[in-house]
Design a protein around this motif. Structure first.
Motif, mmCIF file in Angstrom:
data_model
loop_
_atom_site.group_PDB
_atom_site.id
_atom_site.type_symbol
_atom_site.label_atom_id
_atom_site.label_comp_id
_atom_site.label_asym_id
_atom_site.label_seq_id
_atom_site.Cartn_x
_atom_site.Cartn_y
_atom_site.Cartn_z
ATOM 1 N N LYS A 120 18.814 21.369 8.527
ATOM 2 C CA LYS A 120 18.849 21.348 9.986
ATOM 3 C C LYS A 120 18.820 19.901 10.513
ATOM 4 C CE LYS A 120 16.515 22.983 14.078
ATOM 5 N NZ LYS A 120 15.374 23.639 14.658
ATOM 6 N N ARG A 121 17.971 19.085 9.899
ATOM 7 C CA ARG A 121 17.838 17.686 10.342
ATOM 8 C C ARG A 121 19.157 16.928 10.151
ATOM 9 N NH1 ARG A 121 16.412 14.206 13.793
ATOM 10 N NH2 ARG A 121 15.708 12.228 13.009
ATOM 11 N N ILE A 122 19.847 17.186 9.051
ATOM 12 C CA ILE A 122 21.142 16.534 8.811
ATOM 13 C C ILE A 122 22.135 16.922 9.891
ATOM 14 C CG2 ILE A 122 23.118 16.429 7.244
ATOM 15 C CD1 ILE A 122 21.108 16.601 4.929
ATOM 16 N N ALA A 123 22.158 18.166 10.270
ATOM 17 C CA ALA A 123 23.064 18.623 11.325
ATOM 18 C C ALA A 123 22.745 17.937 12.651
ATOM 19 C CB ALA A 123 22.972 20.135 11.479
ATOM 20 N N GLU A 124 21.457 17.747 12.940
ATOM 21 C CA GLU A 124 21.053 17.056 14.165
ATOM 22 C C GLU A 124 21.531 15.605 14.152
ATOM 23 O OE1 GLU A 124 16.835 17.490 14.199
ATOM 24 O OE2 GLU A 124 16.892 19.571 14.904
ATOM 25 N N LEU A 125 21.355 14.941 13.027
ATOM 26 C CA LEU A 125 21.781 13.544 12.906
ATOM 27 C C LEU A 125 23.296 13.410 12.983
ATOM 28 C CD1 LEU A 125 19.328 12.358 10.118
ATOM 29 C CD2 LEU A 125 19.244 11.788 12.555
ATOM 30 N N GLU A 126 24.026 14.330 12.368
ATOM 31 C CA GLU A 126 25.482 14.306 12.456
ATOM 32 C C GLU A 126 25.941 14.481 13.899
ATOM 33 O OE1 GLU A 126 26.573 17.344 9.642
ATOM 34 O OE2 GLU A 126 26.836 15.875 8.031
ATOM 35 N N GLU A 127 25.258 15.316 14.648
ATOM 36 C CA GLU A 127 25.588 15.511 16.068
ATOM 37 C C GLU A 127 25.365 14.214 16.846
ATOM 38 O OE1 GLU A 127 27.045 17.370 19.335
ATOM 39 O OE2 GLU A 127 27.040 18.169 17.297
ATOM 40 N N GLN A 128 24.288 13.505 16.565
ATOM 41 C CA GLN A 128 24.015 12.234 17.234
ATOM 42 C C GLN A 128 25.076 11.191 16.903
ATOM 43 O OE1 GLN A 128 20.069 11.003 16.168
ATOM 44 N NE2 GLN A 128 19.084 12.608 17.398
ATOM 45 N N LEU A 129 25.553 11.184 15.666
ATOM 46 C CA LEU A 129 26.557 10.209 15.241
ATOM 47 C C LEU A 129 27.893 10.391 15.955
ATOM 48 C CD1 LEU A 129 25.971 9.914 11.397
ATOM 49 C CD2 LEU A 129 25.616 8.157 13.136
ATOM 50 N N LYS A 130 28.187 11.591 16.422
ATOM 51 C CA LYS A 130 29.450 11.846 17.126
ATOM 52 C C LYS A 130 29.595 10.956 18.350
ATOM 53 C CE LYS A 130 29.935 16.704 15.908
ATOM 54 N NZ LYS A 130 29.972 18.065 16.462
ATOM 55 N N ASP A 131 28.472 10.601 18.980
ATOM 56 C CA ASP A 131 28.504 9.803 20.202
ATOM 57 C C ASP A 131 28.376 8.303 19.951
ATOM 58 O OD1 ASP A 131 28.752 12.098 21.770
ATOM 59 O OD2 ASP A 131 26.584 12.383 21.851
#
Length: 94
Positions: free
Chosen positions: A1-12
């Motif tokens: 779950k944490r990896i998915a959150e970080l990947e979402e942040q990297l999109k921006d």
């Protein structure tokens, strides 16, 4: 779950092509090839896009010594002299 959150942040995240202190080549307003280093990176945010500009501090003595730096977009900055000369040659052919 944490990896998915970080990947979402990297999109921006905005990734710049050049780094402060990096040696580069540019053509000034008089089409003179200049060598310099990146002195500053500016990111201008707009609602639907952003523009990255780099301040290039010129090396050497030139005919207009009153201008020691200028701002350029990524598309107008080259990492080698050969790359810059090839790009200007291609622009002139069109």
């Amino acid at each position: 779950k944490r990896i998915a959150e970080l990947e979402e942040q990297l999109k921006d995240c905005i990734k710049t092509k050049f780094k402060v202190g990096q040696d580069v080549f540019v053509f000034d307003c008089s089409s003179q090839l200049r060598c310099g280093k990146i002195g500053e990176v500016q990111i201008n945010q707009y609602p639907d896009h952003h523009i990255i500009e780099y301040m290039v501090d010129y090396y050497g003595a030139y005919s207009d010594d009153d201008q020691e730096n200028d701002y350029f977009e990524e598309k107008d900055i080259y990492t080698t002299k050969d790359e810059a000369l090839k790009a200007i040659k291609n622009k002139r052919e069109y």
